[in-house]
Write an enzyme that holds these catalytic residues in place. Sequence first.
Site, PDB file in Angstrom:
ATOM      1  N   HIS A 119       1.904   4.557  -2.901  1.00 38.80           N
ATOM      2  CA  HIS A 119       2.094   6.003  -2.737  1.00 38.80           C
ATOM      3  C   HIS A 119       3.479   6.430  -3.212  1.00 38.80           C
ATOM      4  CE1 HIS A 119      -1.563   6.553  -0.502  1.00 38.80           C
ATOM      5  NE2 HIS A 119      -1.184   5.822   0.525  1.00 38.80           N
ATOM      6  N   ASP A 144      -5.556   8.980   3.430  1.00 40.31           N
ATOM      7  CA  ASP A 144      -5.457   9.152   1.978  1.00 40.31           C
ATOM      8  C   ASP A 144      -6.661   9.887   1.399  1.00 40.31           C
ATOM      9  OD1 ASP A 144      -3.067   7.738   2.094  1.00 40.31           O
ATOM     10  OD2 ASP A 144      -4.055   5.814   1.832  1.00 40.31           O
ATOM     11  N   HIS A 200       0.845  -1.203   0.000  1.00 42.64           N
ATOM     12  CA  HIS A 200       0.000   0.000   0.000  1.00 42.64           C
ATOM     13  C   HIS A 200       0.879   1.252   0.000  1.00 42.64           C
ATOM     14  CE1 HIS A 200      -3.592   2.380   1.565  1.00 42.64           C
ATOM     15  NE2 HIS A 200      -2.586   3.170   1.875  1.00 42.64           N
ATOM     16  N   GLU A 201       1.873   1.277   0.901  1.00 47.71           N
ATOM     17  CA  GLU A 201       2.761   2.436   1.001  1.00 47.71           C
ATOM     18  C   GLU A 201       3.664   2.554  -0.227  1.00 47.71           C
ATOM     19  OE1 GLU A 201       2.610   4.844   3.145  1.00 47.71           O
ATOM     20  OE2 GLU A 201       0.943   3.846   4.152  1.00 47.71           O
TER      21      GLU A 201
END
Length: 366
Positions: A72, A170, A68-69
């Site tokens: 980004h 987010d 997930h990170e």
Amino acid sequence: MKTSFQIGKIFGIPIKLHVTFLFILPVFALVFATNPAPFGFQDQATPLLNYLLSFTTTVLLFFCVLLHELGHSLVAQRYGVEIKDITLMLIGGVSSMEEIPRNPSQELKMAFAGPLVSIIIGFAIFLANFLVASLIASYAATPIYMMFNILSSINIVLGLFNLLPAFPMDGGRVLRAWYAKRMNYVQATHYAASVGKIFAFLMGIIGLFSNPWLILIAFFVYIGASEEDRSTTVTVTLEKYSVSDVMSPEVTSVSPYMNIDDLLHFMFEHKHMGYPVMEGNYLKGIVTLSDVHKVPSLERAVLQVRDIMTTTVISLTADAKASEAFKLMMSNNIGRVLVVDSTGSVVGILSRTDLMRAMMLSNEQL
């Protein structure tokens, strides 16, 4: 004390574990182990298999958080943002970036990338689990099927939950990007942070009557929204000034051979808590009141400044932006930086007090 340690790199980005991660890992494993199906493995035949499945599910879940990170971070890198590291900690994962893109379209894509990765992972696991269960009839009754079913559900929920407009989550950053297309960046941050605080308050109320974890999340959301609002206001305001505009050009230095008792009297007399240490025209280090506090009282008459000073000196040039100095102080947790010229000679000193004074004077002019 070092609170994070690096475990490797992915796409050149250092991956770190925070000490709080070591606490939350067994907690999550215990939650999975003590809950019945379909949200846990309590019904497994043996306790050993129960805890093994629970621990494996927890590790895989945090690997998904890491992905997930990375979502980004890779989008941010595409827009030229430096990623210092990704840290797994109590509240999940955090990407440490040089700066969030100010372009609303870029920030929107970067913020949306993480939840999108989680949702894609969730549906991919769900589909793969479903296909295997269709081909192998007995698979649906196995603990492996249950483990992947849990991972699928959590990733989908995680992705959707992160899209709530609760800044600095987010969804809150997506909201700020939407606002930033219609107003200046400071106002957009303020409005998004206000919405985030409202959501934090509502989450806290719901958490009181349902899930205590929501109270913890609400606390981090509220604090995060407040800090982001304040930090953005300070940074954008200070971008109008260069370091030379706000620094103190008269630099008071101390000798490396001064004893600590004399240094304390010197600090009291000159009303500053940090000084460059100079020997002739050469910069040797910097000494602060924090360094003095580490010295036992009985040793202060014997030890000298050179024994306690910090030799790694953080500095900036006079033409740098004051906002860069603020970020440098915050990231290194220091109260002042030295200002040097092209030859490395000290031409000034800049403290947090100087920056706050510039902030107050700027607000007075509005």
